[in-house]
Design a protein around this motif. Structure first.
Motif, mmCIF file in Angstrom:
data_model
loop_
_atom_site.group_PDB
_atom_site.id
_atom_site.type_symbol
_atom_site.label_atom_id
_atom_site.label_comp_id
_atom_site.label_asym_id
_atom_site.label_seq_id
_atom_site.Cartn_x
_atom_site.Cartn_y
_atom_site.Cartn_z
ATOM 1 N N GLY A 1 -13.657 26.148 124.289
ATOM 2 C CA GLY A 1 -15.841 25.623 124.339
ATOM 3 C C GLY A 1 -16.074 24.715 123.102
ATOM 4 N N GLY A 2 -14.850 25.142 122.285
ATOM 5 C CA GLY A 2 -15.405 25.319 121.003
ATOM 6 C C GLY A 2 -15.490 25.812 119.810
ATOM 7 N N THR A 3 -15.426 27.260 120.260
ATOM 8 C CA THR A 3 -15.807 28.549 119.903
ATOM 9 C C THR A 3 -15.244 28.890 118.161
ATOM 10 N N PRO A 4 -15.805 28.807 116.993
ATOM 11 C CA PRO A 4 -15.722 29.645 116.011
ATOM 12 C C PRO A 4 -14.420 30.607 116.380
ATOM 13 N N LYS A 5 -12.630 30.549 115.848
ATOM 14 C CA LYS A 5 -11.934 32.085 115.541
ATOM 15 C C LYS A 5 -13.167 33.052 115.732
ATOM 16 N N THR A 6 -14.033 33.119 114.471
ATOM 17 C CA THR A 6 -14.360 34.175 113.299
ATOM 18 C C THR A 6 -15.659 34.311 115.180
ATOM 19 N N ILE A 7 -15.705 34.006 115.438
ATOM 20 C CA ILE A 7 -16.668 34.464 116.668
ATOM 21 C C ILE A 7 -15.623 35.013 117.891
ATOM 22 N N ILE A 8 -14.247 34.224 118.035
ATOM 23 C CA ILE A 8 -13.455 34.625 119.339
ATOM 24 C C ILE A 8 -13.300 36.266 118.431
ATOM 25 N N ALA A 9 -12.786 36.572 117.729
ATOM 26 C CA ALA A 9 -12.377 37.646 117.251
ATOM 27 C C ALA A 9 -13.385 38.657 116.987
ATOM 28 N N LYS A 10 -14.508 38.601 117.168
ATOM 29 C CA LYS A 10 -15.584 39.441 117.472
ATOM 30 C C LYS A 10 -15.467 39.732 118.670
ATOM 31 N N ALA A 11 -15.706 38.266 119.807
ATOM 32 C CA ALA A 11 -15.564 38.751 121.209
ATOM 33 C C ALA A 11 -14.808 39.947 121.701
ATOM 34 N N LEU A 12 -13.632 40.000 121.276
ATOM 35 C CA LEU A 12 -12.167 40.672 121.445
ATOM 36 C C LEU A 12 -12.312 41.851 120.704
ATOM 37 N N THR B 1 -5.426 39.688 112.807
ATOM 38 C CA THR B 1 -4.854 40.354 115.065
ATOM 39 C C THR B 1 -5.683 39.227 116.009
ATOM 40 N N LEU B 2 -6.317 38.520 115.677
ATOM 41 C CA LEU B 2 -6.607 37.115 116.801
ATOM 42 C C LEU B 2 -4.710 36.285 116.442
ATOM 43 N N GLN B 3 -4.676 35.267 114.892
ATOM 44 C CA GLN B 3 -4.219 34.894 114.948
ATOM 45 C C GLN B 3 -2.572 35.170 115.555
ATOM 46 N N ARG B 4 -2.734 36.751 115.262
ATOM 47 C CA ARG B 4 -1.206 36.936 115.656
ATOM 48 C C ARG B 4 -0.537 37.372 117.381
ATOM 49 N N HIS B 5 -1.867 37.779 118.093
ATOM 50 C CA HIS B 5 -1.160 38.237 118.909
ATOM 51 C C HIS B 5 -2.124 36.676 120.375
ATOM 52 N N TYR B 6 -2.387 35.903 119.395
ATOM 53 C CA TYR B 6 -2.831 34.976 120.271
ATOM 54 C C TYR B 6 -3.259 33.485 119.922
ATOM 55 N N ARG B 7 -1.546 33.368 119.444
ATOM 56 C CA ARG B 7 -1.303 31.982 118.656
ATOM 57 C C ARG B 7 -1.317 31.379 119.643
ATOM 58 N N GLU B 8 -0.788 31.083 120.694
ATOM 59 C CA GLU B 8 -0.485 30.091 121.301
ATOM 60 C C GLU B 8 -1.313 29.933 121.256
ATOM 61 N N ILE C 1 -11.095 42.198 117.736
ATOM 62 C CA ILE C 1 -10.875 42.931 116.574
ATOM 63 C C ILE C 1 -10.801 41.865 115.597
ATOM 64 N N GLY C 2 -9.860 41.974 114.470
ATOM 65 C CA GLY C 2 -10.574 40.580 113.604
ATOM 66 C C GLY C 2 -9.284 39.940 112.994
ATOM 67 N N MET C 3 -9.983 38.598 111.380
ATOM 68 C CA MET C 3 -9.239 36.987 112.231
ATOM 69 C C MET C 3 -7.602 37.539 112.080
#
Length: 125
Positions: free
Chosen positions: A20-31, A37-44, A33-35
Motif C-alpha cells: 500500500g506504499g506505507t513508509p518503513k518508519t510507520i510500519i516499524a511503529k505499527a509493529l 529490527t524491521l530491516q533484519r526480520h522483514y527484509r523479504e 519495533i525499530g527500523m
C-alpha cells in the motif's frame, strides 16, 4: 526488552503495508519495533511486498476474466492490450449554394465562364 519474534501475521501486515506504499518508519511503529529490527526480520517482505500484491491482483483479475467478467476484461484490454475507448465524430459541412447574378457580368466574363463550364461538363459548342 525481549527479542522480536516475527509471526506469520506480522509478515502479512508488513507485506500489505508495503504494497500500500506505507513508509518503513510507520510500519516499524505499527509493529512496535525499530527500523533496524524491521530491516533484519522483514527484509523479504520489504523487498517484495509490492510485487507479491501485484501477483495476487493479477491472479484475481485473470480469474474474473475467465469467469466472464466484462468489466475485468475491458480493464485488461485497456490497460494491457492497448485498447482505447473513443468516439469518432464525422462532421458534414453543407456547402451553401449561392445564387449569382450573371446579368452583372461583362460579355467577356460570361464567355470565359461558358468555356470553363463546357470544359467541366465535357461539351464544347
Amino acid at each position: 526488552m525481549p527479542a522480536h519474534k516475527p509471526t506469520n501475521e506480522h509478515r502479512h501486515i508488513v507485506e500489505v503495508l508495503v504494497a500500500g506504499g506505507t513508509p518503513k518508519t510507520i510500519i516499524a511503529k505499527a509493529l512496535g519495533i525499530g527500523m533496524k529490527t524491521l530491516q533484519r526480520h522483514y527484509r523479504e517482505e520489504l523487498d517484495s511486498g509490492l510485487e507479491l500484491a501485484n501477483v495476487k491482483v493479477v491472479r484475481r483479475l485473470f480469474r474474473l476474466i475467465e469467469q466472464g467478467s466484462t468489466p475485468a476484461t475491458i480493464f485488461w484490454l485497456k490497460t494491457r492490450a492497448g485498447w482505447k475507448e473513443g468516439q469518432t465524430v464525422e462532421i458534414e459541412q453543407k456547402q451553401e449554394q449561392q445564387a449569382y447574378d450573371f446579368t452583372k457580368l461583362s460579355d467577356q466574363e460570361r464567355a470565359d465562364l461558358r468555356v470553363k463550364l463546357e470544359t467541366v461538363v465535357g461539351r464544347r459548342h
